[in-house]
Write an enzyme that holds these catalytic residues in place. Structure first.
Site, PDB file in Angstrom:
ATOM      1  N   SER A 149      -0.870   4.923  36.322  1.00  0.00           N
ATOM      2  CA  SER A 149      -1.866   4.179  35.547  1.00  0.00           C
ATOM      3  C   SER A 149      -1.427   2.732  35.402  1.00  0.00           C
ATOM      4  CB  SER A 149      -2.005   4.812  34.154  1.00  0.00           C
ATOM      5  OG  SER A 149      -2.777   3.996  33.297  1.00  0.00           O
ATOM      6  N   TYR A 162       2.146   7.472  26.341  1.00  0.00           N
ATOM      7  CA  TYR A 162       1.476   7.596  27.642  1.00  0.00           C
ATOM      8  C   TYR A 162       1.905   6.457  28.560  1.00  0.00           C
ATOM      9  CZ  TYR A 162      -2.274   7.695  31.119  1.00  0.00           C
ATOM     10  OH  TYR A 162      -2.980   7.735  32.296  1.00  0.00           O
TER      11      TYR A 162
END
Length: 260
Positions: A149, A162
């Site tokens: 990501s 995350y």
């Protein structure tokens, strides 16, 4: 270019994983569809892949945070004798605003890391022998694609845990690309916002729409990328089209990084 390829896609019951599997299916790939808890979605994706032309589809339940499950997922592909690609797509998060430090515990970090970082490592370790066999059979390196990501590059995203887990996945991609060459290529994709149920499940429909609208207004291309958009890049890295690429972190975020 995926004709005849043998591929495992983790977390492929829905979203980006399912979109990736369907593209590969169109070219006759053999696929292992993996899910942790969404059995019905996984079976539906598998049936769609069969209709699209997949040579064979096997559905396997497994939590990539558990090493024994990773081994079992890979064992489903063992009868094929080789693997051409492993797509580490399974992931998780906890939606916590970055300034709310007290709402993110050590247990949250450990759970997110277990799936997002340790899971891909365990899958690569379990699949290594079959991936090497795939390289020898094809006369070119087999492929690992880690779904990371932009959060791992810029420290943004659904939570600090995350972002940290994806940053670790990025550096692990570099380490593995060195360690596994020349038989296995290892690359990562770093998407920005993807218009999937991921945000709705984590934030609720109203807030998810607000996030989508905000992203579209801010990114230079003024679009919300779909799972299918990103899956095209995953498949490029998973197939011989990218045979000269390894150790790359490929960002695909509609220009989000340009917006500041």
């Amino acid at each position: 270019m995926s004709d005849g390829l043998n591929v495992i896609v983790t977390g492929s019951a829905s979203g980006l994983g399912a979109a990736t599997a369907k593209i590969l299916a169109k070219d006759g790939a053999r696929l292992v569809i993996n899910y942790a808890s969404s059995k019905d979605d996984a079976e539906k994706t598998a049936e769609e892949c069969r209709k699209l032309g997949a040579a064979e589809v096997i559905v396997v339940q497994g939590d990539v945070a558990k090493d024994e499950d990773c081994k079992r997922i890979v064992e489903a592909a063992a009868p094929w004798g080789k693997l051409d690609a492993l797509v580490n797509n399974a992931g998780t998060t906890k939606h916590v605003a970055h300034h709310l430090l007290d709402q993110l515990s050590a247990d949250d970090f450990q759970r997110i890391y277990a799936i997002n970082t340790v899971g891909p490592y365990q899958m690569v370790r379990a699949a290594r022998e079959l991936l090497v066999a795939g390289a020898k059979a094809a006369g070119r390196a087999s492929a690992v694609v880690n779904v990371s990501s932009v959060a791992g590059i810029s420290g943004i995203g659904s939570s600090i845990a995350y972002a940290a887990s994806k940053g670790a996945l990025n550096t692990m991609t570099l380490s593995l690309s060195r360690a596994l060459a020349p038989n296995i290529r290892v690359n990562a994709i770093c998407p920005g916002y993807i218009d999937t149920p991921w945000f709705t499940k984590g934030r609720g429909a109203e807030e998810a729409k607000q996030v989508r609208d905000m992203v579209v207004s801010r990114v230079p291309l003024k679009i919300a990328s779909t799972a299918e958009d990103i899956a095209e890049l995953v498949c490029f890295l998973a197939t011989p089209k990218s045979s000269s690429m390894t150790g790359e972190l490929v960002r695909m975020d509609a220009g989000m990084h340009l917006a500041g």
